[in-house]
Design a protein around this motif. Structure first.
Motif, PDB file in Angstrom:
ATOM      1  N   VAL A 114       8.348  15.442 -10.433  1.00 43.51           N
ATOM      2  CA  VAL A 114       8.385  15.896 -11.818  1.00 43.51           C
ATOM      3  C   VAL A 114       8.843  14.761 -12.717  1.00 43.51           C
ATOM      4  O   VAL A 114       9.966  14.306 -12.629  1.00 43.51           O
ATOM      5  N   THR A 115       7.972  14.275 -13.586  1.00 40.39           N
ATOM      6  CA  THR A 115       8.333  13.237 -14.536  1.00 40.39           C
ATOM      7  C   THR A 115       7.812  13.601 -15.902  1.00 40.39           C
ATOM      8  O   THR A 115       6.825  14.306 -16.030  1.00 40.39           O
ATOM      9  N   VAL A 116       8.479  13.130 -16.933  1.00 35.46           N
ATOM     10  CA  VAL A 116       8.097  13.452 -18.300  1.00 35.46           C
ATOM     11  C   VAL A 116       7.882  12.173 -19.067  1.00 35.46           C
ATOM     12  O   VAL A 116       8.681  11.248 -18.975  1.00 35.46           O
ATOM     13  N   MET A 117       6.799  12.087 -19.824  1.00 32.16           N
ATOM     14  CA  MET A 117       6.545  10.913 -20.642  1.00 32.16           C
ATOM     15  C   MET A 117       7.496  10.890 -21.828  1.00 32.16           C
ATOM     16  O   MET A 117       7.847  11.900 -22.362  1.00 32.16           O
ATOM     17  N   GLY A 118       7.841   9.681 -22.216  1.00 34.12           N
ATOM     18  CA  GLY A 118       8.414   9.565 -23.533  1.00 34.12           C
ATOM     19  C   GLY A 118       9.780   8.977 -23.666  1.00 34.12           C
ATOM     20  O   GLY A 118      10.286   8.915 -24.772  1.00 34.12           O
ATOM     21  N   ASP A 135       0.166  15.473 -12.517  1.00 33.97           N
ATOM     22  CA  ASP A 135      -1.016  15.090 -13.297  1.00 33.97           C
ATOM     23  C   ASP A 135      -0.993  15.548 -14.747  1.00 33.97           C
ATOM     24  O   ASP A 135      -1.884  15.193 -15.513  1.00 33.97           O
ATOM     25  N   ARG A 136      -0.019  16.343 -15.129  1.00 34.25           N
ATOM     26  CA  ARG A 136       0.017  16.849 -16.501  1.00 34.25           C
ATOM     27  C   ARG A 136       1.448  16.861 -17.028  1.00 34.25           C
ATOM     28  O   ARG A 136       2.290  17.608 -16.527  1.00 34.25           O
ATOM     29  N   GLN A 137       1.694  16.018 -18.025  1.00 38.39           N
ATOM     30  CA  GLN A 137       2.988  16.000 -18.708  1.00 38.39           C
ATOM     31  C   GLN A 137       2.768  15.789 -20.202  1.00 38.39           C
ATOM     32  O   GLN A 137       1.792  15.173 -20.607  1.00 38.39           O
ATOM     33  N   LYS A 138       3.687  16.300 -20.980  1.00 35.32           N
ATOM     34  CA  LYS A 138       3.626  16.084 -22.428  1.00 35.32           C
ATOM     35  C   LYS A 138       5.041  15.994 -22.969  1.00 35.32           C
ATOM     36  O   LYS A 138       5.927  16.761 -22.579  1.00 35.32           O
ATOM     37  N   VAL A 139       5.263  15.044 -23.860  1.00 36.53           N
ATOM     38  CA  VAL A 139       6.521  14.972 -24.583  1.00 36.53           C
ATOM     39  C   VAL A 139       6.211  14.730 -26.049  1.00 36.53           C
ATOM     40  O   VAL A 139       5.332  13.928 -26.387  1.00 36.53           O
ATOM     41  N   SER A 140       6.899  15.451 -26.903  1.00 30.82           N
ATOM     42  CA  SER A 140       6.744  15.275 -28.345  1.00 30.82           C
ATOM     43  C   SER A 140       8.097  14.873 -28.920  1.00 30.82           C
ATOM     44  O   SER A 140       9.114  15.533 -28.666  1.00 30.82           O
ATOM     45  N   VAL A 141       8.096  13.777 -29.669  1.00 21.71           N
ATOM     46  CA  VAL A 141       9.306  13.305 -30.337  1.00 21.71           C
ATOM     47  C   VAL A 141       9.268  13.833 -31.762  1.00 21.71           C
ATOM     48  O   VAL A 141       8.361  13.504 -32.532  1.00 21.71           O
ATOM     49  N   LEU A 142      10.249  14.654 -32.118  1.00 24.94           N
ATOM     50  CA  LEU A 142      10.255  15.320 -33.415  1.00 24.94           C
ATOM     51  C   LEU A 142      11.111  14.542 -34.398  1.00 24.94           C
ATOM     52  O   LEU A 142      12.239  14.170 -34.102  1.00 24.94           O
ATOM     53  N   ASP A 143      10.569  14.312 -35.590  1.00 24.69           N
ATOM     54  CA  ASP A 143      11.283  13.581 -36.632  1.00 24.69           C
ATOM     55  C   ASP A 143      10.984  14.255 -37.969  1.00 24.69           C
ATOM     56  O   ASP A 143      10.078  13.861 -38.690  1.00 24.69           O
ATOM     57  N   SER A 167       9.295  16.532 -40.358  1.00 21.36           N
ATOM     58  CA  SER A 167       7.953  17.118 -40.335  1.00 21.36           C
ATOM     59  C   SER A 167       6.983  16.254 -39.534  1.00 21.36           C
ATOM     60  O   SER A 167       5.852  16.677 -39.265  1.00 21.36           O
ATOM     61  N   ASP A 168       7.393  15.052 -39.166  1.00 22.57           N
ATOM     62  CA  ASP A 168       6.535  14.153 -38.390  1.00 22.57           C
ATOM     63  C   ASP A 168       6.748  14.380 -36.896  1.00 22.57           C
ATOM     64  O   ASP A 168       7.799  14.850 -36.457  1.00 22.57           O
ATOM     65  N   GLU A 169       5.718  14.009 -36.128  1.00 22.43           N
ATOM     66  CA  GLU A 169       5.788  14.217 -34.684  1.00 22.43           C
ATOM     67  C   GLU A 169       4.967  13.149 -33.977  1.00 22.43           C
ATOM     68  O   GLU A 169       3.875  12.795 -34.418  1.00 22.43           O
ATOM     69  N   TYR A 170       5.515  12.631 -32.886  1.00 25.43           N
ATOM     70  CA  TYR A 170       4.759  11.725 -32.020  1.00 25.43           C
ATOM     71  C   TYR A 170       4.629  12.402 -30.662  1.00 25.43           C
ATOM     72  O   TYR A 170       5.636  12.814 -30.063  1.00 25.43           O
ATOM     73  N   SER A 171       3.415  12.520 -30.165  1.00 23.76           N
ATOM     74  CA  SER A 171       3.176  13.177 -28.882  1.00 23.76           C
ATOM     75  C   SER A 171       2.536  12.211 -27.909  1.00 23.76           C
ATOM     76  O   SER A 171       1.634  11.441 -28.276  1.00 23.76           O
ATOM     77  N   LEU A 172       2.985  12.259 -26.676  1.00 24.49           N
ATOM     78  CA  LEU A 172       2.411  11.483 -25.586  1.00 24.49           C
ATOM     79  C   LEU A 172       1.994  12.467 -24.509  1.00 24.49           C
ATOM     80  O   LEU A 172       2.813  13.259 -24.020  1.00 24.49           O
ATOM     81  N   ILE A 173       0.707  12.458 -24.149  1.00 25.45           N
ATOM     82  CA  ILE A 173       0.144  13.462 -23.256  1.00 25.45           C
ATOM     83  C   ILE A 173      -0.558  12.789 -22.089  1.00 25.45           C
ATOM     84  O   ILE A 173      -1.397  11.903 -22.288  1.00 25.45           O
ATOM     85  N   HIS A 174      -0.209  13.203 -20.883  1.00 26.72           N
ATOM     86  CA  HIS A 174      -0.907  12.759 -19.679  1.00 26.72           C
ATOM     87  C   HIS A 174      -1.601  13.984 -19.099  1.00 26.72           C
ATOM     88  O   HIS A 174      -0.954  14.962 -18.723  1.00 26.72           O
ATOM     89  N   ASN A 175      -2.929  13.946 -19.052  1.00 27.34           N
ATOM     90  CA  ASN A 175      -3.711  15.064 -18.529  1.00 27.34           C
ATOM     91  C   ASN A 175      -4.798  14.498 -17.622  1.00 27.34           C
ATOM     92  O   ASN A 175      -5.814  13.987 -18.087  1.00 27.34           O
ATOM     93  N   GLY A 176      -4.564  14.544 -16.307  1.00 25.84           N
ATOM     94  CA  GLY A 176      -5.513  13.978 -15.365  1.00 25.84           C
ATOM     95  C   GLY A 176      -5.592  12.471 -15.490  1.00 25.84           C
ATOM     96  O   GLY A 176      -4.583  11.771 -15.383  1.00 25.84           O
ATOM     97  N   LYS A 177      -6.782  11.934 -15.756  1.00 27.85           N
ATOM     98  CA  LYS A 177      -6.962  10.488 -15.900  1.00 27.85           C
ATOM     99  C   LYS A 177      -6.531   9.984 -17.263  1.00 27.85           C
ATOM    100  O   LYS A 177      -6.271   8.791 -17.423  1.00 27.85           O
ATOM    101  N   ASP A 178      -6.514  10.869 -18.248  1.00 30.89           N
ATOM    102  CA  ASP A 178      -6.330  10.446 -19.631  1.00 30.89           C
ATOM    103  C   ASP A 178      -4.879  10.445 -20.073  1.00 30.89           C
ATOM    104  O   ASP A 178      -4.086  11.324 -19.711  1.00 30.89           O
ATOM    105  N   VAL A 179      -4.541   9.422 -20.868  1.00 31.08           N
ATOM    106  CA  VAL A 179      -3.241   9.341 -21.532  1.00 31.08           C
ATOM    107  C   VAL A 179      -3.514   9.216 -23.031  1.00 31.08           C
ATOM    108  O   VAL A 179      -4.227   8.312 -23.472  1.00 31.08           O
ATOM    109  N   TRP A 180      -2.947  10.145 -23.813  1.00 32.29           N
ATOM    110  CA  TRP A 180      -3.129  10.147 -25.265  1.00 32.29           C
ATOM    111  C   TRP A 180      -1.787   9.990 -25.967  1.00 32.29           C
ATOM    112  O   TRP A 180      -0.804  10.610 -25.568  1.00 32.29           O
ATOM    113  N   GLY A 181      -1.773   9.181 -26.989  1.00 31.60           N
ATOM    114  CA  GLY A 181      -0.613   9.095 -27.867  1.00 31.60           C
ATOM    115  C   GLY A 181      -1.075   9.412 -29.279  1.00 31.60           C
ATOM    116  O   GLY A 181      -2.106   8.894 -29.728  1.00 31.60           O
ATOM    117  N   TYR A 182      -0.310  10.266 -29.989  1.00 33.89           N
ATOM    118  CA  TYR A 182      -0.709  10.615 -31.357  1.00 33.89           C
ATOM    119  C   TYR A 182       0.505  10.565 -32.275  1.00 33.89           C
ATOM    120  O   TYR A 182       1.520  11.221 -32.029  1.00 33.89           O
TER     121      TYR A 182
END
Length: 418
Positions: free
Chosen positions: A32-36, A136-144, A146-161
């Protein structure tokens, strides 16, 4: 509070005690690991309930470490509060520019790139929302606000927004790298921090159970790890271990110098049901700027080529093929043992002269030199840069010594290496 047996023994436990458990914990691969969160520099404000300590069955330190090793939690969601107090000087935003330069982005990278964005967690207080469903699936959202940064690992893909800049980062996990996900491996939960700390458990370490606590509404035991050696900047490490699942819920590192915790990470709210699959879905918002990982790597290589050309004319600057920074790090050595271990390596270039002028006489080199303490020894001259946890010595010839040891212990280790 029920009596909780303290066990101040090291891994060579007597017959009848599960001594090898500590060694198993050190080798245990966390599913169990969490991004961020960045490199061991995040924390959590205390979350101990005021209603009194829970009454739990007696347990020894060896048994509690074995309980951590056997923990098999693979699904969770919750909230983490992060506070870090490394005692770093206020650089007025310069540290962000330095981090960007160190990453080879030259200031042109995407604000959604996790390698740059998550350096912001190295100081201050932050709130994170986390979700995990296996390796294979983790997500962490950093809250600031009204702003938010999310890092998502879903299978092969890694998304940062990054919602503030409306920028998106997209990368992929190297399947051949296994569960760690190669360079995109999510850094840490309290469990990751705990197991890293347990790797230090040896004859130089005291390990005890110090009662119970309630963390994020759950009953937990408190495991305390302390160095026996003098010279370490680590005062104590406290790990709150969930009574039911054996998963660490909170990790706190206090410095030997006293005061607030340097690192304190854990949950303020946590549940172990499987998150909805939609939690890990991500589609770039319409109009958002999307940067592919490969584009950033090409940009980094372009800037690295420019910097290499500039360095070629510097006196004492060795070409990378003759032992530049990468080669120096590959030759890293460890001096000493246990909590007093010091890592040393040669940068392959000039260090920071003890007169504070810098190798090129630049204002930046001079400024950095002014942040440290000048020292002399068998190693020659150098500058020691200090935080509440880590000290680093850079000698005039470009050798670096770094460790979670006091300034005096660091200088002594450097002298012993010559």
């Amino acid at each position: 509070m029920a009596p909780n047996a303290s066990d101040d023994r090291t891994p060579t436990a007597p017959a009848g005690e599960p001594g090898p458990a500590r060694r198993r914990a050190a080798r245990y691969v966390v599913p169990v690991t969490v991004m961020g969160v960045a490199a061991a520099t995040i924390g959590l404000v205390p979350a101990i309930a005021s209603s009194g300590d829970p009454d739990l069955p007696e347990i020894t330190a060896a048994q509690l470490i074995e309980k951590i090793a056997k923990s098999d939690v693979e699904q969770l969601s919750g909230t983490v509060k992060v506070t870090t107090d490394l005692g770093l000087p206020d650089l007025g935003g310069l540290e962000s520019g330095l981090a960007s330069g160190a990453l080879g982005q030259g200031g042109d990278g995407s604000s959604a790139d996790p390698s740059a964005k998550l350096t912001e967690l190295a100081s201050g207080t932050h709130t994170l929302r986390v979700a995990v469903d296996g390796p294979d699936r983790q997500k962490v959202s950093v809250l600031d606000g009204s702003d938010e940064y999310s890092l998502i690992h879903n299978g092969k893909d890694v998304w940062g927004y990054d919602s503030k800049s409306d920028q998106v980062f997209h990368g992929t996990v190297d399947e051949e790298a296994g569960e760690d996900g190669g360079k995109h491996r999510p850094p840490a939960t309290p469990k990751d921090f705990a197991e890293e700390a347990l790797k230090a458990v040896d004859d130089t370490t005291s390990v005890t159970v110090d009662g119970t606590a309630q963390v994020a509404g759950r009953d937990a035991y408190k495991l305390v790890v302390k160095p026996r050696q003098s010279g370490s900047t680590v005062g104590a490490i406290s790990i709150a271990v969930d009574h039911e699942t054996g998963m660490p819920l909170k990790f706190t590192l206090t410095p030997a110098s006293g005061g607030a915790a340097v690192v304190d990470v854990g949950f303020t709210k946590v549940g172990f049901d499987r998150p909805a699959a939609s939690t890990f879905d991500f589609t770039p918002p319409e109009g958002a700027e999307v940067t592919e990982e490969g584009d950033l790597e090409k940009e980094a290589e372009r800037h690295a080529g420019k910097d290499s050309g500039k360095d070629a004319g510097r006196p004492g600057k060795a070409p990378e093929s003759e032992g530049g920074p990468a080669g120096g790090l590959d030759g890293m050595k460890v001096l000493g043992e246990g909590w007093n271990s010091v890592a040393t390596f040669d940068t392959g270039g000039p260090g920071l002269p003890a007169d504070g002028t810098g190798s090129t006489g630049s204002d930046l080199d001079g400024f950095l030199g002014s942040l440290g303490d000048r020292v002399k020894g068998e190693f020659g001259t150098g500058t020691v840069f200090s935080t509440r946890l880590i000290n680093a010595l850079i000698t005039e010839d470009g050798t670096v010594y770094v460790g979670a040891v006091t300034k005096d212990a660091l200088v002594k280790a450097a002298e012993g290496a010559k």
